[in-house]
Design a protein around this motif. Sequence first.
Motif, PDB file in Angstrom:
ATOM      1  N   ALA A 161       0.835  -1.207   0.000  1.00  0.00           N
ATOM      2  CA  ALA A 161       0.000   0.000   0.000  1.00  0.00           C
ATOM      3  C   ALA A 161       0.869   1.256   0.000  1.00  0.00           C
ATOM      4  O   ALA A 161       0.592   2.220  -0.728  1.00  0.00           O
ATOM      5  CB  ALA A 161      -0.926  -0.007   1.212  1.00  0.00           C
ATOM      6  N   ARG A 162       1.928   1.232   0.783  1.00  0.00           N
ATOM      7  CA  ARG A 162       2.837   2.385   0.844  1.00  0.00           C
ATOM      8  C   ARG A 162       3.514   2.602  -0.507  1.00  0.00           C
ATOM      9  O   ARG A 162       3.656   3.739  -0.971  1.00  0.00           O
ATOM     10  CB  ARG A 162       3.862   2.153   1.951  1.00  0.00           C
ATOM     11  N   GLU A 164       2.338   1.876  -3.410  1.00  0.00           N
ATOM     12  CA  GLU A 164       1.356   2.333  -4.389  1.00  0.00           C
ATOM     13  C   GLU A 164       0.691   3.654  -3.997  1.00  0.00           C
ATOM     14  O   GLU A 164      -0.138   4.174  -4.739  1.00  0.00           O
ATOM     15  CB  GLU A 164       0.276   1.259  -4.566  1.00  0.00           C
ATOM     16  N   LEU A 166      -1.410   4.105  -1.461  1.00  0.00           N
ATOM     17  CA  LEU A 166      -2.809   3.815  -1.145  1.00  0.00           C
ATOM     18  C   LEU A 166      -3.063   3.813   0.357  1.00  0.00           C
ATOM     19  O   LEU A 166      -2.143   3.589   1.145  1.00  0.00           O
ATOM     20  CB  LEU A 166      -3.191   2.440  -1.709  1.00  0.00           C
ATOM     21  N   ASP A 167      -4.313   4.061   0.711  1.00  0.00           N
ATOM     22  CA  ASP A 167      -4.755   3.938   2.098  1.00  0.00           C
ATOM     23  C   ASP A 167      -5.220   2.489   2.288  1.00  0.00           C
ATOM     24  O   ASP A 167      -6.233   2.086   1.722  1.00  0.00           O
ATOM     25  CB  ASP A 167      -5.892   4.917   2.364  1.00  0.00           C
ATOM     26  N   ASP A 171      -8.684   0.971   0.710  1.00  0.00           N
ATOM     27  CA  ASP A 171      -8.541   0.257  -0.567  1.00  0.00           C
ATOM     28  C   ASP A 171      -8.194  -1.204  -0.277  1.00  0.00           C
ATOM     29  O   ASP A 171      -7.148  -1.494   0.307  1.00  0.00           O
ATOM     30  CB  ASP A 171      -7.429   0.906  -1.387  1.00  0.00           C
ATOM     31  N   ARG A 173      -7.338  -3.619  -2.280  1.00  0.00           N
ATOM     32  CA  ARG A 173      -6.491  -4.313  -3.247  1.00  0.00           C
ATOM     33  C   ARG A 173      -5.159  -4.819  -2.692  1.00  0.00           C
ATOM     34  O   ARG A 173      -4.760  -5.952  -3.011  1.00  0.00           O
ATOM     35  CB  ARG A 173      -6.271  -3.428  -4.474  1.00  0.00           C
TER      36      ARG A 173
END
Length: 227
Positions: A161-162, A164, A166-167, A171, A173
């Motif tokens: 996540a970091r 990409e 993203l939270d 998210d 994914r």
Amino acid sequence: MKVAGPSAPSETAPAASRPGLRELKKRRTRDLLLRSALELFTERGYEETTVDDIAEAADVSQRTFFRYFASKEEAAFFVSRLAESHFVDAVRARPPEEAPLDALRGALAESWSTIGEAVERLIPLELHMRFYRVIESTPALLAAHLRRATELEEEIARVVARREGLDLDADPRPRVAVAVFGAVMRVTERIWSARDDASLAALRDLTAAYLDQVAPALTGNWRRTET
């Protein structure tokens, strides 16, 4: 995944980087305890081996054992935790433009040999691999292994996540991708542990073959048409 302690420092290594005699002795004692524990677990069984048995095999006291490990379980998984940390570091180091599953697979491919080298500094790789088969056949060890696998997946999902931007809580994914990857690893471990070839190469090849099937398995049509 021999018992040997850490390699001796080079004669040309800076003095500040060389471990002192006390530290070398502590490492050798820890490595001897690790080897003794895993040899007993693989030969006698995890449940049948006591801390006193391990200490006796290493020719140290029970009190010395507990200076290095809080429990049998900690000793059992010490080397595995090292390998896991090695893999997480490899994921962090992957090129930022790689897609998440590509980064995970690239980190795994890159880690196979280096993980082996890291393990060999502590115990024989062959002993580490034999012990993995003990995990699959020992309920208490398998439960601990699966519990840690869940924790490791969460750690890796946070890394993904970091990467990409993203939270992770908003998210799904990263967790989904890591869960798929982790599921493949657990399936291949189980299949490999039941086969005759207990080598690292056999586990690596089996894992690669199963990872090759991730996309077809998730997106392909499995239904057999009638002829």
